[in-house]
Design a protein around this motif. Structure first.
Motif, PDB file in Angstrom:
ATOM      1  N   ALA A 179       0.915  -1.266   0.133  1.00 38.11           N
ATOM      2  CA  ALA A 179      -0.150  -0.171   0.113  1.00 38.11           C
ATOM      3  C   ALA A 179       0.738   1.104   0.092  1.00 38.11           C
ATOM      4  O   ALA A 179       2.247   1.325   0.101  1.00 38.11           O
ATOM      5  CB  ALA A 179      -0.840   0.043   1.054  1.00 38.11           C
ATOM      6  N   SER A 180       0.328   2.240  -0.259  1.00 41.66           N
ATOM      7  CA  SER A 180       0.865   3.743  -0.117  1.00 41.66           C
ATOM      8  C   SER A 180       1.103   4.016   1.199  1.00 41.66           C
ATOM      9  O   SER A 180       0.602   3.646   2.301  1.00 41.66           O
ATOM     10  CB  SER A 180      -0.006   4.602  -1.027  1.00 41.66           C
ATOM     11  N   THR A 181       2.389   4.782   1.376  1.00 35.27           N
ATOM     12  CA  THR A 181       2.632   5.200   2.709  1.00 35.27           C
ATOM     13  C   THR A 181       1.759   6.749   2.880  1.00 35.27           C
ATOM     14  O   THR A 181       1.765   7.435   1.755  1.00 35.27           O
ATOM     15  CB  THR A 181       4.405   5.894   2.603  1.00 35.27           C
ATOM     16  N   ILE A 182       1.220   6.940   3.892  1.00 36.05           N
ATOM     17  CA  ILE A 182       0.473   7.933   3.987  1.00 36.05           C
ATOM     18  C   ILE A 182       1.292   9.365   5.060  1.00 36.05           C
ATOM     19  O   ILE A 182       1.722   8.780   6.122  1.00 36.05           O
ATOM     20  CB  ILE A 182      -0.885   7.748   4.723  1.00 36.05           C
ATOM     21  N   VAL A 183       1.219  10.434   4.534  1.00 36.72           N
ATOM     22  CA  VAL A 183       1.967  11.394   5.572  1.00 36.72           C
ATOM     23  C   VAL A 183       1.249  12.523   5.712  1.00 36.72           C
ATOM     24  O   VAL A 183       0.230  12.939   4.782  1.00 36.72           O
ATOM     25  CB  VAL A 183       3.282  11.991   4.754  1.00 36.72           C
ATOM     26  N   SER A 184       1.243  13.163   7.011  1.00 37.95           N
ATOM     27  CA  SER A 184       0.526  14.566   7.271  1.00 37.95           C
ATOM     28  C   SER A 184       1.333  15.364   7.954  1.00 37.95           C
ATOM     29  O   SER A 184       2.298  14.875   8.321  1.00 37.95           O
ATOM     30  CB  SER A 184      -0.675  14.044   8.250  1.00 37.95           C
ATOM     31  N   PHE A 185       1.017  16.823   7.554  1.00 35.85           N
ATOM     32  CA  PHE A 185       1.585  17.749   8.264  1.00 35.85           C
ATOM     33  C   PHE A 185       0.915  18.801   9.093  1.00 35.85           C
ATOM     34  O   PHE A 185       1.289  19.907   9.242  1.00 35.85           O
ATOM     35  CB  PHE A 185       2.200  18.717   7.104  1.00 35.85           C
ATOM     36  N   GLU A 186      -0.216  18.133   9.721  1.00 35.52           N
ATOM     37  CA  GLU A 186      -1.202  18.811  10.365  1.00 35.52           C
ATOM     38  C   GLU A 186      -0.795  19.284  11.784  1.00 35.52           C
ATOM     39  O   GLU A 186      -1.025  20.118  12.153  1.00 35.52           O
ATOM     40  CB  GLU A 186      -2.470  18.055  10.537  1.00 35.52           C
ATOM     41  N   THR A 187       0.502  18.808  12.162  1.00 35.65           N
ATOM     42  CA  THR A 187       0.777  19.217  13.518  1.00 35.65           C
ATOM     43  C   THR A 187       2.033  20.166  13.216  1.00 35.65           C
ATOM     44  O   THR A 187       2.732  20.401  14.203  1.00 35.65           O
ATOM     45  CB  THR A 187       1.553  17.826  14.380  1.00 35.65           C
ATOM     46  N   GLY A 188       2.491  20.574  11.967  1.00 34.38           N
ATOM     47  CA  GLY A 188       3.448  21.169  11.791  1.00 34.38           C
ATOM     48  C   GLY A 188       4.800  20.623  11.069  1.00 34.38           C
ATOM     49  O   GLY A 188       5.647  21.078  10.925  1.00 34.38           O
ATOM     50  N   GLU A 189       4.771  19.246  11.670  1.00 34.71           N
ATOM     51  CA  GLU A 189       5.845  18.403  11.374  1.00 34.71           C
ATOM     52  C   GLU A 189       5.458  17.258  10.464  1.00 34.71           C
ATOM     53  O   GLU A 189       4.428  16.537  10.536  1.00 34.71           O
ATOM     54  CB  GLU A 189       6.614  18.023  12.613  1.00 34.71           C
ATOM     55  N   PRO A 190       6.309  16.405   9.664  1.00 34.19           N
ATOM     56  CA  PRO A 190       5.701  15.305   8.751  1.00 34.19           C
ATOM     57  C   PRO A 190       5.464  14.104   9.908  1.00 34.19           C
ATOM     58  O   PRO A 190       6.429  13.708  10.678  1.00 34.19           O
ATOM     59  CB  PRO A 190       6.804  14.931   7.912  1.00 34.19           C
ATOM     60  N   VAL A 191       4.470  13.625   9.682  1.00 37.41           N
ATOM     61  CA  VAL A 191       4.038  12.522  10.489  1.00 37.41           C
ATOM     62  C   VAL A 191       3.395  11.481   9.507  1.00 37.41           C
ATOM     63  O   VAL A 191       2.530  11.740   8.947  1.00 37.41           O
ATOM     64  CB  VAL A 191       2.679  12.930  11.683  1.00 37.41           C
ATOM     65  N   ILE A 192       3.994  10.169   9.857  1.00 40.35           N
ATOM     66  CA  ILE A 192       3.627   9.142   9.034  1.00 40.35           C
ATOM     67  C   ILE A 192       2.568   8.353   9.526  1.00 40.35           C
ATOM     68  O   ILE A 192       2.701   7.644  10.554  1.00 40.35           O
ATOM     69  CB  ILE A 192       4.908   8.175   8.637  1.00 40.35           C
ATOM     70  N   LEU A 193       1.343   8.489   8.891  1.00 39.45           N
ATOM     71  CA  LEU A 193       0.080   7.832   9.381  1.00 39.45           C
ATOM     72  C   LEU A 193       0.246   6.347   9.130  1.00 39.45           C
ATOM     73  O   LEU A 193      -0.504   5.672   9.936  1.00 39.45           O
ATOM     74  CB  LEU A 193      -1.041   8.001   8.755  1.00 39.45           C
ATOM     75  N   ARG A 194       0.978   5.922   7.995  1.00 40.50           N
ATOM     76  CA  ARG A 194       1.089   4.677   7.931  1.00 40.50           C
ATOM     77  C   ARG A 194       2.427   4.495   6.769  1.00 40.50           C
ATOM     78  O   ARG A 194       2.524   5.214   5.958  1.00 40.50           O
ATOM     79  CB  ARG A 194      -0.032   3.742   7.024  1.00 40.50           C
ATOM     80  N   GLU A 195       3.214   3.475   7.293  1.00 37.27           N
ATOM     81  CA  GLU A 195       4.243   3.300   6.398  1.00 37.27           C
ATOM     82  C   GLU A 195       3.985   2.048   5.379  1.00 37.27           C
ATOM     83  O   GLU A 195       3.609   1.157   5.731  1.00 37.27           O
ATOM     84  CB  GLU A 195       5.698   2.910   7.240  1.00 37.27           C
ATOM     85  N   GLY A 196       4.247   2.280   3.952  1.00 44.81           N
ATOM     86  CA  GLY A 196       3.752   1.441   3.182  1.00 44.81           C
ATOM     87  C   GLY A 196       5.179   1.095   2.183  1.00 44.81           C
ATOM     88  O   GLY A 196       6.172   1.215   2.542  1.00 44.81           O
ATOM     89  N   ALA A 197       4.859   1.405   0.840  1.00 44.08           N
ATOM     90  CA  ALA A 197       5.462   1.272  -0.338  1.00 44.08           C
ATOM     91  C   ALA A 197       6.978   2.096   0.046  1.00 44.08           C
ATOM     92  O   ALA A 197       7.939   1.731  -0.340  1.00 44.08           O
ATOM     93  CB  ALA A 197       4.967   1.304  -1.388  1.00 44.08           C
ATOM     94  N   LEU A 198       6.696   3.348   0.453  1.00 42.21           N
ATOM     95  CA  LEU A 198       7.788   4.080   0.552  1.00 42.21           C
ATOM     96  C   LEU A 198       8.275   4.158   2.060  1.00 42.21           C
ATOM     97  O   LEU A 198       7.292   4.331   2.906  1.00 42.21           O
ATOM     98  CB  LEU A 198       7.386   5.540   0.332  1.00 42.21           C
ATOM     99  N   SER A 199       9.707   3.978   2.631  1.00 39.01           N
ATOM    100  CA  SER A 199      10.123   4.020   3.623  1.00 39.01           C
ATOM    101  C   SER A 199       9.786   5.375   4.618  1.00 39.01           C
ATOM    102  O   SER A 199      10.116   6.290   4.102  1.00 39.01           O
ATOM    103  CB  SER A 199      11.515   3.254   3.921  1.00 39.01           C
TER     104      SER A 199
END
Length: 272
Positions: free
Chosen positions: A197-217
Motif C-alpha cells: 500500500a501507499s505510505t500516508i504522510v500528514s503535516f497537520e502538526t507542523g511536522e511530517p507525521v507518517i500515518l502509515r508506512e507502506g511502499a515508501l520507507s
C-alpha cells in the motif's frame, strides 16, 4: 455488476474504448471496480457528487455510487475516502496552506505510492473531508487511473475493494462476490504488479507525521523533507520519523494502478 472490461496487465497505454466507457460510468455517478498497482479498489468520480458548488454539496444517498462504497465495505460514514489526482499541481487545487515539504514529497514521489494529507480547499465537499477538514491526495502511476482522471476531468475517490475484515484483493479473482455484485462496472487486469500500500504522510502538526508506512520507507520520507527549508527548520539533518499507530490514523490509503485491451476521532480503513 453490468460490465467487465478485461485488459492486459502492465499495459502502458490503455485502450480508448475502456477509458471512455469507464469514465462515462464514473461521470454518471457509477461505482467502478478498478485495478491498481497495489490492490483492486472501488471508486467514483468526485465531480459526479460535488455538484456545481462543492461547499453546498451534501452526503449522497446510500444507493448512490458514493454511498455504496460504505455499504459494500461495511464501513462507517465517518471514514474518509482518499482522492486520486492528476499531479502535484492539484495540491493547490484541493488543498490550502500546503507545507513546502509536502510539495517536495509530491515532486519526488508522484506519481507513485505516496498519499499526502492536506487541509481541504473549498473545492472539496464537506462530506468528503475528515472531521479536521483535511483530505488525502495521491497521484497514481497507473496509466489507467491517469487516463480515467484525464477523460473524466475529475479526481477519483477510491478505496480498497474489500469488506471489513477481509484482505484487499491483489487480483481480480480475489475480489469478493459481494463487491462484484455491488459495482456498476469492473476492469479486470489480472494480478496487480505490486502488493504494498501507499505510505500516508500528514503535516497537520507542523511536522511530517507518517500515518502509515507502506511502499515508501520512513527514511525516504524524512530524508526528502529534511532537504526543504521551512520557517520551522533549524537544521537539514534528517529527523526521526513520527509514525502513528493505525488507531490514530485519520485517512484511508489511496493507492491505485491498472492495465487495460484523521483526526484521531475518525477511524481509518487500513486494508490498503
Amino acid at each position: 455488476m453490468q460490465t467487465v472490461f478485461r485488459v492486459p496487465v502492465n499495459i502502458e497505454r490503455p485502450r480508448a474504448l475502456v477509458l471512455v466507457h469507464a469514465a462515462a460510468e464514473l461521470c454518471a455517478g457509477g461505482l467502478v471496480l478498478l485495478p491498481t498497482e497495489t490492490v483492486y479498489g472501488i471508486g467514483v468520480a468526485v465531480k459526479a457528487f460535488a455538484g456545481s458548488d462543492a461547499a453546498t454539496a451534501s452526503m449522497p444517498p446510500s444507493h448512490s455510487g458514493y454511498g455504496r462504497i460504505f455499504s459494500l465495505k461495511q464501513r462507517s460514514l465517518q471514514q474518509t475516502v482518499p482522492w486520486l489526482v492528476s499531479g502535484a499541481q492539484d495540491l493547490d487545487v484541493y488543498g490550502v496552506n500546503v507545507d513546502p515539504r509536502a510539495r517536495a514529497l509530491a515532486q519526488a514521489f508522484w506519481p507513485g505510492a505516496l498519499t499526502i494529507v492536506v487541509q481541504a480547499s473549498a473545492a472539496v465537499p464537506t462530506f468528503m473531508q475528515a472531521s479536521d477538514g483535511t483530505v488525502a491526495l495521491r497521484a497514481s502511476a497507473s496509466p489507467v487511473i491517469q487516463g480515467l482522471i484525464n477523460v473524466s476531468h475529475s479526481p477519483l475517490a477510491v478505496t480498497s475493494a474489500n469488506t471489513h475484515g477481509c484482505p484487499a484483493p491483489s487480483s481480480f479473482d480475489e475480489v469478493e462476490p459481494v463487491i462484484l455484485a455491488g459495482v456498476d462496472m469492473a476492469i479486470d487486469a489480472g494480478a496487480t504488479p505490486c502488493h504494498e500500500a501507499s505510505t500516508i504522510v500528514s503535516f497537520e502538526t507542523g511536522e511530517p507525521v507518517i500515518l502509515r508506512e507502506g511502499a515508501l520507507s520512513s527514511e525516504q520520507i524524512m530524508s526528502c523533507c529534511a532537504r526543504v527549508c521551512t520557517p520551522n527548520t533549524t537544521t537539514h539533518a534528517p529527523r526521526a520519523a513520527q509514525i502513528h499507530a493505525p488507531a490514530s490514523q485519520s485517512h484511508a490509503s489511496s493507492t491505485s494502478v491498472i492495465g487495460t485491451t484523521a483526526s484521531p476521532s475518525i477511524s481509518i480503513d487500513t486494508s490498503r
